[in-house]
Design an enzyme around this catalytic site. Structure first.
Site, PDB file in Angstrom:
ATOM      1  N   LEU A 176      -5.408  18.068  33.808  1.00  0.00           N
ATOM      2  CA  LEU A 176      -5.346  19.436  33.246  1.00  0.00           C
ATOM      3  C   LEU A 176      -6.595  19.512  32.514  1.00  0.00           C
ATOM      4  CD1 LEU A 176      -3.027  21.686  32.808  1.00  0.00           C
ATOM      5  CD2 LEU A 176      -2.147  20.420  30.720  1.00  0.00           C
TER       6      LEU A 176
ATOM      7  N   GLU B  46      21.578   6.843  -9.699  1.00  0.00           N
ATOM      8  CA  GLU B  46      22.433   7.160  -8.691  1.00  0.00           C
ATOM      9  C   GLU B  46      23.223   8.576  -8.941  1.00  0.00           C
ATOM     10  OE1 GLU B  46      25.057   3.613  -7.703  1.00  0.00           O
ATOM     11  OE2 GLU B  46      23.275   2.993  -6.536  1.00  0.00           O
TER      12      GLU B  46
ATOM     13  N   TRP C  99      -3.063  20.127  23.020  1.00  0.00           N
ATOM     14  CA  TRP C  99      -2.281  20.962  23.673  1.00  0.00           C
ATOM     15  C   TRP C  99      -1.900  20.529  25.000  1.00  0.00           C
ATOM     16  CZ3 TRP C  99      -3.212  23.213  28.121  1.00  0.00           C
ATOM     17  CH2 TRP C  99      -4.539  23.259  28.568  1.00  0.00           C
TER      18      TRP C  99
ATOM     19  N   GLY D 270      24.600  -0.026  -8.408  1.00  0.00           N
ATOM     20  CA  GLY D 270      25.284   0.471  -9.574  1.00  0.00           C
ATOM     21  C   GLY D 270      24.988   1.294 -10.355  1.00  0.00           C
TER      22      GLY D 270
ATOM     23  N   CYS E 161       8.957   3.768  -5.341  1.00  0.00           N
ATOM     24  CA  CYS E 161       8.723   2.516  -4.702  1.00  0.00           C
ATOM     25  C   CYS E 161       7.390   2.187  -4.498  1.00  0.00           C
ATOM     26  CB  CYS E 161       9.817   2.115  -3.518  1.00  0.00           C
ATOM     27  SG  CYS E 161       8.973   3.047  -2.030  1.00  0.00           S
TER      28      CYS E 161
END
Ligand code: FAD
Ligand code: FES
Ligand code: FES
Length: 1297
Positions: free
Chosen positions: A404, A1240, A350, A1066, A132
């Site tokens: 931190l 399919e 981190w 189908g 696609c």
């Protein structure tokens, strides 16, 4: 477009720091951009690229960093290495304001049809790595970033680079081959381009080089190519600041907090992919300018700043692991590799990760576990003082006004054993079920005694459990070789890890067992020298060597271009981003955006809806409810049961659309949806499972629900053995990368509707019906879909009619693009099935009678029910004289289920193959033997009374047994299982029969030849959605007309050219469209023949056409294909052999090898068909192994509604060795031009992986004497299900053989 905001032109309005710049600048493909407050602060780069820069090649799908379609390449200054580096960025997560100083390259910056394609774009297309095409630009850009950093990568480095890009179509094999063709160790190909790339060809644009494309945005300052000056931008009452020093950061942060403002310091901003509802914040502090936080230093210990990316941490730990004192790091490397994806690790820090845990204590952070296990010491600061804490202690800190700062990793002597672990639902890029880490000082000379209190950390048991304190205390001073210590420890773990159900994770029981398993794995590692060889398999990770594949097919040059192996005709436009999807259609003047408001509960009545707050939001235009519908409130055609477009009163399922918000931008519409308040009344517990439905007799009435052949009762009475059982298989989300979308534009003659639909005709009807206008007011157009797999058949009608409704009411263009979350919650999926069976067999295993009661869950509407189909095809490839199948259509409070790739066959064949496995077990025979014994033969009659002609199933099965070397490999599997207690292998070889019927098809084609140059344009009734229909159609047209394929093009479908076409689905639309085109071309040829006869024999085609035109020959032809009949037109046969390795302790698996042999007749386009086979198989692999949908049992909401929760396969999940072969000398093929379909049917073959895993489980059970009885393995066989199926109990975890 995004709303323009009023910006402040003065710096320092918020922070008082007038030294700030008031804009950010960056380049995209060499063009400079400045942004200074025109866009909301949360505007993602992806949106800017698409809507402001107008570059539609970059796609958007999940918006949570989980799919990779939005990946672009960014060159930026890295203060850690003091160099410019190129990384991949998930542009859906990256705010545009954080791009200052970056050189961004999108897929358009690489190449296009005018300037020539970039080698990466060309190779991906040449290797047929697109179907696609929606994922292709992200795939290309991910490779581009890698090659910029590392122009000569190894194949392993390439494969590792693809741990975060989803492709739902291709099965990854050709993508991996294309990308690995750039590596130094790539296998050479004679037919396809390969080899490392020259730097010049790479098109890398060095900042400041003055080369074309370099505009100096990066200011030519390497190192320090970016001006890291302070930035402050105000947008409304919100502010974006990028300070340049820690001191300034604290000043700003504290000033803002003192003013009562909410503040968000951040680096990569990737956490919004998981925690979307954090905020809103008044002040965003971008830490990227704070150079101090990037430092890495090593004295006695190693310290790295909080801005160091996860990728850099991984690199650091890798380097450290070979240094004295840091050998323990080896035990963390594998776990570090399993954190997020490469692109998230490149952008994310981190520190951000650990802070996510700090703010959301139940977040299953791997980084937190790893750093705690490494003994990391975190520094936190508030501007005046610095404090050190462990990660666990950080959780108790009040971090308001603090940052931190760094993490310090201490060296350790070798008497410490250190290891961390992670078990998860998918091999890569997934949250953990459970993670764990251990540090233990062990005196190996003294009976392996634990000499001090160890440290054990467990994740996955809720916020309360991090350190396993009781276990740590218990182990202190104990000998690890003492069997009682192990027993005692496992029992402590059991008590300490008691937890409650978590909807998305594994069950509490499984999680406790995983914690025990990790402790045991660690123990095996510590006591490696003391344990028998067969237990060593318990300590190792599942190994997956570099992947490889083979494609084999016959081709007949006489019939080329039909049967010629060709690349997808749209390949290069897809890999270059030129291919246009609905969302790429340029913005229309006055365009608005719509978003669906969905119900939060199922099984209730709508009480009230209040959109007051939503309507107050700037940019929100309208809220639409059922009362606004001028036509009929149903999206279903009149011949079917009605299905409301918007709920009027009864809510049938959670996720059902109740209203539509219309706004100036997509972001605003999506945000406003959350502000609509809905109340419910008469709430009842939703029925969600077969168990509930059967208990409450929640069934639809279905008159033709029984098939009887022969006399099952009599046959069962005389059978050698009667076997009873049941089996269940769950649902599957289609997961197209392009989510549901429609753009409706009011026009003088009605509406132009650009819908992503597989069924243009019924979508047209749905729109007309809801709007109350005639069908000829609705002009449909569909160019292509970004994946569908059945999702965009009936489930596209909602989006089409909702977008049209809004456009109709406002008389403005309206685009409705569903979020991934809404799509997964609101749209129906594959039908779940449950079956109870009774089977009679002879002593040899011949099927004598099969009686099955089959329940199919239709959800809340049964318009698309597949139950009759399922009942009729459950014979698969097996002959039996007596059948009785009885179908029950089940009604649940889930979205209306619908067709999903290979509907009917998938559950039917799974039920049948489970029966075969059951028979084999009951008779103690090899399932291969049972299968062979029962295979259909030529001329036999199926369960649906079809006579099998040209039946190749035995030939295919036998040939595969040989080509896959099954006998020898089965022995190797048995040997492996004998020698390994904790890793087991299993193999399954299954056949497949699939009947293909054309009789339901109705569709047309229009072929025009243009008189001026003889070129050909086709509009056929099939929708191109990646299955390669256009490629095949072009091959057939070129072949029939006798012109080169370059002269032929396919055009978008439209209701004008392709009225009254049935849905594309189908697996027959390709051949039916080819047939229609063939007939058109034949007609044209016949018309041209008399003209040609009067021209010299070698007259070029354009001149023939010119001559025909002037002789007034109609150069257009139309043909309508409408086959009649009742039975199938032909059967497809195939077989697959899969081998799987299972980690018995965690339930995780690796698909080691799959061989497929497929009877494709004389394939119309072998490369396209093999691509379909691979892609279909891998979609099925996800269905059987990882894709688990879960509902909130109280509300009925689907909580697996995003990439974090729902796990489709990634490149490293496909069979490591993947071989696909098309049957040569297919017996008298009967499909169109001798071809057979491949779109399919191959999906069902992937259940061979589930059965192989089941055999591995059987082998594990055999080791503990629990293999006497048959057990059912339902789908999906997730790692959790497999771990549970192995029946490992604490008493089995020993250090003795
Ligand atoms: C799709 C996806 C998959 C993922 N998979 C995993 C996984 O498998 N395992 C795992 O452990 N994690 C996983 N993650 C999480 C990922 O590792 C984090 O999103 C990332 O590390 C956060 O870093 P960041 O710099 O982007 O943080 P940001 O998003 O910038 O910030 C995150 C939080 O930290 C705060 N913050 C940031 N820096 C500081 C600081 N210096 N001081 C104080 N507060 C600070 C922010 O205010 C915010 O609250 C995944 C994320 C995504 C999007
Ligand atoms: S859209 Fe960005 S990762 Fe999915
Ligand atoms: S080609 Fe990859 S998602 Fe369709």
């Amino acid at each position: 477009m995004y709303t323009n905001y009023k910006q402040s032109s003065e710096a320092g309005v918020i922070t008082g720091q007038s030294k700030s710049r008031t804009f950010v600048s960056f380049s995209i493909n060499g063009k400079a951009y400045q942004v200074s407050g025109e866009h909301s602060l949360d505007t993602p780069l992806a949106v800017f690229i698409r809507d402001v820069a107008g570059l539609k090649g970059t796609k958007i799908s999940c918006r949570e960093g989980g799919c990779g379609v939005c990946i672009v390449s960014a060159k930026k200054y890295d203060p850690t290495t003091k160099k410019c580096i190129t990384i991949s960025i998930n542009s859906c997560l990256c705010p545009v304001y954080s791009c200052d100083g970056m050189e961004i390259t999108t897929v358009e910056g690489l190449g296009d049809k005018t300037n020539g394609y970039h080698p990466i774009q060309a190779r991906l297309a040449d290797y047929n790595g697109t179907q696609c095409g929606f994922c292709s630009p992200g795939m290309v850009m991910n490779m581009y970033s890698l090659l910029n950093e590392n122009p000569k990568p190894s194949s392993k480095e390439v494969e590792d680079n693809y741990d975060g890009n989803i492709c739902r179509c291709t099965g990854y094999r050709p993508i991996m081959d294309a990308m690995k063709s750039f590596s130094t160790d790539a296998p050479t190909s004679t037919t396809l381009p390969c080899g490392v790339i020259d730097l010049e060809d790479l098109g890398a644009r060095c900042c400041g080089s003055g080369q074309a494309g370099c505009n100096g945005v990066c200011r030519n300052k390497v190192p320090g190519c970016v001006d890291l000056g302070q930035i402050e931008i105000t947008v409304g009452d919100k502010c974006w600041v990028r300070p340049t020093s820690l001191a300034d950061t604290f000043t700003i942060m504290n000033t803002m907090l003192a003013q009562g403002k909410t503040v968000r310091p951040f680096l990569g901003n990737t956490s919004v992919g998981i925690f979307k509802d954090d905020g809103p914040f008044d002040v965003y502090i971008d830490l990227k300018g704070v150079e101090e936080l990037y430092n890495i230093s090593q004295t006695k210990s190693v310290t790295f700043g909080s801005n160091v990316s996860l990728s850099a941490v991984k690199e650091l730990v890798q380097k450290l692991s070979i240094q004295p004192g840091y050998g323990y790091c080896k035990g963390l490397l594998h776990h570090l590799d399993l954190v997020a994806s490469k692109s998230v690790r490149d952008c994310g820090s981190w520190a951000g990760n650990v802070m996510m845990k700090q703010k959301h204590p139940d977040f299953l952070s791997d980084v937190f576990v790893i750093l705690q296990t490494a003994g990391g010491v975190l520094s936190i600061g508030d501007g005046s003082k610095v404090k050190t804490v462990s990660p666990v202690e950080l959780l108790k800190e009040d971090m308001d006004g603090k940052l931190l700062l760094s993490c310090e990793l201490p060296p350790r002597d070798d008497s410490y054993f250190v290891h961390s672990y992670k078990a998860m639902p998918r091999s890569r890029f997934s949250h953990a079920y459970v993670n764990a880490g251990f540090i233990m000082k062990v005196d190996t000379a003294n009976n392996y005694t634990v000499v001090e209190k160890p440290m054990v950390i467990f994740g996955g048991f809720g916020a309360h459990l991090n350190r396993a304190d009781q276990l740590e205390t218990y182990l202190n001073g104990k000998s690890l070789l003492d069997p009682n210590v192990l027993t005692g420890a496992l029992s402590v773990i059991e008590k300490e890890t008691q937890s409650t159900a978590d909807y998305v994770s594994a069950s509490p029981k499984c999680r406790t067992e995983l914690a025990q398993a990790f402790f045991y794995k660690f123990l095996l590692k510590v006591c490696e020298n003391k344990i028998p060889a067969n237990l060593k398999s318990g300590m190792a990770n599942l190994d997956r060597a570099l992947s490889e594949g083979q494609r084999k097919f016959p081709t007949d040059q006489q019939s080329w271009p039909v049967n010629q192996p060709l690349m997808n005709t749209h390949g290069k436009t897809q890999t270059s981003g030129e291919a246009e999807y609905v969302n790429d259609i340029p913005t229309m003047p006055g365009e608005l955006h719509a978003a669906l408001v969905i119900a939060g509960v199922g099984n209730a009545k709508l009480d009230s809806m209040d959109a007051t707050e939503a309507l107050k939001m700037p940019g929100v235009v309208k809220f639409i409810t059922a009362k606004d519908i001028p036509g009929v409130n149903s999206i279903a055609p009149k011949i079917m049961e009605p299905e409301e477009c918007l709920v009027s009163e009864d809510i049938l399922y959670a996720g059902q659309p109740v209203g539509i918000i219309v706004a100036e931008s997509q972001l605003i519409a999506d945000a406003a949806v959350k502000a609509v308040k809905i109340t419910y009344k008469d709430k009842k517990t939703p029925i969600l499972t077969f168990e509930d439905a059967i208990k409450h007799k929640s069934f639809y009435k279905d008159p033709e629900n029984e098939i009887t052949i022969g006399d099952t009762k009599a046959a069962l009475a005389t059978a050698h053995k009667v076997i009873k059982g049941n089996i269940e298989v769950a649902t599957q989300a289609h997961f197209p990368m392009e989510t549901h979308i429609c753009l409706t534009v009011p026009k003088e003659d009605g509406y132009n509707v650009y819908a992503a639909t597989q069924w243009m005709d019924f979508a047209q009807n749905a729109v007309a019906q809801v709007l109350g206008v005639p069908c000829n007011d609705v002009n449909m157009e569909v160019r292509r879909l970004g994946g569908a797999y059945g999702a965009k058949i009936s489930r596209s009608f909602h989006t089409a009619s909702a977008s049209a409704l809004a456009a109709h009411l406002l008389q403005r263009p309206v685009r409705l693009l569903m979020t991934m979350n809404t799509m997964l919650e609101s749209c129906g999926k594959r039908f779940p099935y449950y079956a109870e069976y009774e089977v009679g067999v002879s002593a040899e295993g011949k099927l004598l009678a099969v009686d099955a009661k089959i329940y199919g869950d239709c959800g809340s509407n049964r318009n698309d029910s597949t139950i009759k189909h399922t009942m009729g095809v459950m014979d698969n490839a097996y002959q039996c004289d007596n059948w009785h199948t009885y179908g029950v259509t089940v009604k649940t409070n889930t979205p209306p289920n619908t067709y999903c790739r290979t509907p009917g066959y998938t559950p039917a064949i799974f039920i049948m193959e489970s029966i075969i496995e059951h028979v084999a077990k009951a008779l103690n025979k090899d399932p291969v033997e049972i299968r062979k014994l029962n295979l259909y033969k030529e001329g036999e009659t199926t369960l649906r009374k079809e006579v099998l002609q040209y039946c190749s199933v035995s030939k295919v099965y036998d040939q595969l047994l040989k080509s896959a070397d099954v006998q020898a490999r089965a022995q190797k599997v048995a040997d492996f299982n004998k020698n390994n207690r904790w890793k087991k292998r299993g193999m399954c070889v299954m056949p497949m029969k699939n009947a293909v019927s054309w009789n339901w098809y109705m569709g047309n084609a229009l072929v025009n030849i243009f008189n001026h140059d003889g070129t050909v344009a086709i509009a056929h009734g099939g929708i191109e959605m990646g299955q390669g229909i256009n490629t095949k159609v072009i091959q057939v047209a070129a072949h029939t007309l006798g012109v080169p394929i370059e002269l032929v093009k396919c055009k978008p479908n439209s209701s004008m050219c392709n009225a009254n076409n049935i849905a594309t689905g189908g697996s027959i639309t390709s051949e039916m469209s080819c047939k229609a085109v063939y007939e058109c071309c034949k007609t044209l040829k016949e018309r041209l023949e008399p003209i040609q006869q009067n021209l010299p024999p070698d007259t070029p085609w354009p001149q023939i056409i010119q001559a025909a035109f002037w002789q007034k020959v109609d150069l257009s032809a139309r043909y309508y294909v409408a086959p009649r009949g009742s039975g199938p037109d032909y059967f497809v046969y195939a077989a697959a052999c899969s081998e799987v390795e299972l980690d018995v302790l965690t339930g995780e698996t690796v698909a080691l090898r799959t061989d497929i042999l497929y009877d494709c007749g004389k394939s119309l386009s072998p490369e396209i068909d093999i691509g379909q086979i691979e892609g279909s198989f891998v979609m099925g692999l996800g269905y059987w192994m990882t894709e688990k949908t879960r509902f909130n049992l109280e509300t009925g909401r689907n909580i697996t509604h995003g990439t974090w929760e729902y796990k489709v396969p990634l490149a490293k999940d496909i069979p490591r060795d993947f071989r696909v072969e098309l049957l040569d000398e297919a017996p008298k093929p009967v499909g169109f031009m001798g071809s057979k379909t491949a779109g399919e049917p191959p999906l069902v073959l992937s259940m061979s992986v589930l059965f192989a895993a089941k055999h591995a489980v059987q082998a594990a059970r055999a080791d503990i004497g629990k293999d006497k009885e048959y057990f059912a393995l339902n789908g999906p066989a997730t790692a959790e299900a497999l771990q549970q199926a192995c029946l490992v109990e604490p008493k089995h975890l020993t250090l003795k053989a």
